[in-house]
Design a protein around this motif. Structure first.
Motif, mmCIF file in Angstrom:
data_model
loop_
_atom_site.group_PDB
_atom_site.id
_atom_site.type_symbol
_atom_site.label_atom_id
_atom_site.label_comp_id
_atom_site.label_asym_id
_atom_site.label_seq_id
_atom_site.Cartn_x
_atom_site.Cartn_y
_atom_site.Cartn_z
ATOM 1 N N ASP A 133 9.992 8.123 0.020
ATOM 2 C CA ASP A 133 11.262 7.998 -0.685
ATOM 3 C C ASP A 133 12.265 7.185 0.135
ATOM 4 N N GLY A 134 12.832 6.159 -0.496
ATOM 5 C CA GLY A 134 13.792 5.312 0.193
ATOM 6 C C GLY A 134 13.186 4.049 0.765
ATOM 7 N N ASN A 135 11.844 3.940 0.697
ATOM 8 C CA ASN A 135 11.186 2.736 1.194
ATOM 9 C C ASN A 135 10.503 2.022 0.026
ATOM 10 N N ASP A 136 11.299 1.569 -0.923
ATOM 11 C CA ASP A 136 10.770 0.961 -2.143
ATOM 12 C C ASP A 136 10.610 -0.548 -1.982
ATOM 13 N N THR A 137 9.792 -0.930 -1.028
ATOM 14 C CA THR A 137 9.629 -2.354 -0.742
ATOM 15 C C THR A 137 8.583 -3.018 -1.628
ATOM 16 N N LEU A 138 7.647 -2.222 -2.129
ATOM 17 C CA LEU A 138 6.536 -2.791 -2.889
ATOM 18 C C LEU A 138 6.928 -2.954 -4.360
ATOM 19 N N PRO A 139 6.768 -4.165 -4.915
ATOM 20 C CA PRO A 139 7.160 -4.418 -6.311
ATOM 21 C C PRO A 139 6.138 -3.865 -7.295
ATOM 22 N N VAL A 140 6.264 -2.592 -7.627
ATOM 23 C CA VAL A 140 5.298 -1.909 -8.483
ATOM 24 C C VAL A 140 5.947 -1.533 -9.804
ATOM 25 N N GLU A 141 5.194 -1.690 -10.898
ATOM 26 C CA GLU A 141 5.639 -1.221 -12.202
ATOM 27 C C GLU A 141 4.605 -0.258 -12.760
ATOM 28 N N VAL A 142 5.041 0.591 -13.675
ATOM 29 C CA VAL A 142 4.156 1.589 -14.272
ATOM 30 C C VAL A 142 4.062 1.340 -15.766
ATOM 31 N N GLY A 143 2.832 1.207 -16.266
ATOM 32 C CA GLY A 143 2.608 0.988 -17.691
ATOM 33 C C GLY A 143 2.809 2.259 -18.487
ATOM 34 N N GLU A 144 2.824 2.128 -19.810
ATOM 35 C CA GLU A 144 2.998 3.286 -20.678
ATOM 36 C C GLU A 144 1.871 4.298 -20.527
ATOM 37 N N ASP A 145 0.719 3.839 -20.054
ATOM 38 C CA ASP A 145 -0.421 4.735 -19.863
ATOM 39 C C ASP A 145 -0.388 5.436 -18.511
ATOM 40 N N GLY A 146 0.646 5.156 -17.695
ATOM 41 C CA GLY A 146 0.781 5.831 -16.411
ATOM 42 C C GLY A 146 0.117 5.129 -15.249
ATOM 43 N N TRP A 147 -0.567 4.029 -15.497
ATOM 44 C CA TRP A 147 -1.231 3.289 -14.422
ATOM 45 C C TRP A 147 -0.282 2.257 -13.839
ATOM 46 N N MET A 148 -0.198 2.234 -12.519
ATOM 47 C CA MET A 148 0.675 1.295 -11.817
ATOM 48 C C MET A 148 -0.002 -0.061 -11.660
ATOM 49 N N PHE A 149 0.815 -1.102 -11.637
ATOM 50 C CA PHE A 149 0.313 -2.445 -11.362
ATOM 51 C C PHE A 149 1.401 -3.233 -10.641
ATOM 52 N N GLN A 150 1.004 -4.346 -10.062
ATOM 53 C CA GLN A 150 1.923 -5.182 -9.307
ATOM 54 C C GLN A 150 2.034 -6.535 -9.999
ATOM 55 N N PRO A 151 3.148 -6.779 -10.687
ATOM 56 C CA PRO A 151 3.277 -7.953 -11.547
ATOM 57 C C PRO A 151 3.520 -9.265 -10.810
ATOM 58 N N ASP A 152 3.958 -9.189 -9.555
ATOM 59 C CA ASP A 152 4.332 -10.394 -8.815
ATOM 60 C C ASP A 152 3.500 -10.473 -7.535
ATOM 61 N N SER A 153 2.410 -11.240 -7.575
ATOM 62 C CA SER A 153 1.498 -11.323 -6.430
ATOM 63 C C SER A 153 2.186 -11.882 -5.191
ATOM 64 N N ALA A 154 3.087 -12.839 -5.393
ATOM 65 C CA ALA A 154 3.785 -13.418 -4.248
ATOM 66 C C ALA A 154 4.672 -12.384 -3.561
ATOM 67 N N ALA A 155 5.354 -11.565 -4.351
ATOM 68 C CA ALA A 155 6.212 -10.523 -3.790
ATOM 69 C C ALA A 155 5.375 -9.457 -3.075
ATOM 70 N N THR A 156 4.244 -9.097 -3.672
ATOM 71 C CA THR A 156 3.340 -8.135 -3.034
ATOM 72 C C THR A 156 2.834 -8.679 -1.708
ATOM 73 N N ALA A 157 2.492 -9.968 -1.691
ATOM 74 C CA ALA A 157 1.972 -10.591 -0.474
ATOM 75 C C ALA A 157 2.986 -10.548 0.660
ATOM 76 N N ARG A 158 4.246 -10.686 0.328
ATOM 77 C CA ARG A 158 5.276 -10.668 1.372
ATOM 78 C C ARG A 158 5.377 -9.307 2.053
ATOM 79 N N VAL A 159 4.928 -8.262 1.369
ATOM 80 C CA VAL A 159 4.972 -6.911 1.927
ATOM 81 C C VAL A 159 3.642 -6.504 2.551
ATOM 82 N N CYS A 160 2.540 -6.821 1.894
ATOM 83 C CA CYS A 160 1.219 -6.335 2.313
ATOM 84 C C CYS A 160 0.412 -7.322 3.141
#
Length: 270
Positions: A133-160
């Protein structure tokens, strides 16, 4: 008695088993026995999840436990290696399968060590979501089915994948799958790390699970040993100048490979 333990690798969230092939394939070629798991909350399950109840972190832990039981019932000793999110279901999964517990029942085999790679390891009653909590660096979204995904590969790459070039990192991040979101709220009920030696690869350039968070987990592990026969022991820490997923870059992957060989050689020895 087996010369070296079998390694069971629990990946990080969003990761598929083939992501770890560049690491494990050369180790297997050297004769090490390595299994890379893909529990229910991971990408492979999303592909076949239609009509099934949503998975939980506890389902992941049960999956790991069941797999490990098959190995130790053959008398094998096992080292569990958990990456990132894998730290919580791996810790949860160790009930009844450590070598200490097996020996008390007069049985052979068991988990002799757990190792964490840039992992999240909470205390009893704490969830992964609460821990981060408080470390929301990863650009993650949650679909209506409850499964998370990362919509911006470039943004994810900058973190991971911050050790890689932006292009290489984005290509690696684009291979991520979906991960079920509710498992991040499931609380740890069994701190399996309390009974066995623990190793940690502390990734000092990690922008996802930052070094301070990794150190918090290490403190929680060592504090769980207070008042037990393990009191005074320390987590075996190896520090590496690498990002959250140091298995894509060849140079960083070499450091991880050397660490894996080290923990397998140590087995259950302190």
């Amino acid at each position: 008695m087996y010369p070296q333990p079998t390694l069971v690798l629990v990946p990080g969230s969003f990761a598929t088993t083939d992501m770890y092939e560049p690491l494990v394939a050369p180790l297997r070629a050297k004769g090490h026995t390595i299994h890379v798991l893909e529990p229910p909350c991971y990408p492979a399950s999303y592909k076949t999840s239609s009509g099934k109840p949503p998975p939980s972190m506890y389902d992941d832990a049960k999956f790991i436990n069941t797999f490990v039981v098959e190995l130790i019932e053959e008398g094998k000793e096992v080292v569990v290696l958990a990456h990132s999110y894998g730290g919580i279901p791996a810790s949860e999964s160790l009930k009844g399968v450590t070598k200490k517990e097996r020996e008390q029942l007069g049985k052979k085999g068991g988990v002799v060590r757990i190792a964490y790679l840039a992992a999240i390891v909470p205390r009893i009653g704490q969830s992964l979501g609460g821990f981060t909590d408080g470390n929301d660096t990863l650009p993650v979204e949650v679909g209506e089915d409850g499964w998370m995904f990362q919509p911006d590969s470039a943004a994810t790459a900058r973190v991971c994948f911050n050790n890689l070039s932006p292009e290489t990192g984005a290509a690696a991040a684009a291979k991520f799958g979906k991960h079920y979101s509710a498992c991040f709220g499931d609380k740890l009920t069994h701190n399996g790390y309390k009974d066995i030696p623990v190793s940690w690869l502390l990734c000092e350039e990690d922008l996802c699970v930052i070094p301070e968070m990794q150190q918090t987990s290490i403190v929680a592990i060592e504090e769980s040993w207070v008042g037990t026969e393990r009191e005074g022991r320390k987590v075996d820490i190896t520090r590496a100048s690498c990002d959250h997923i140091p298995i894509v870059d060849e140079g960083k992957r070499k450091e991880v490979s050397q660490w894996v060989e080290k923990i397998l050689k140590m087995g259950g020895q302190e």
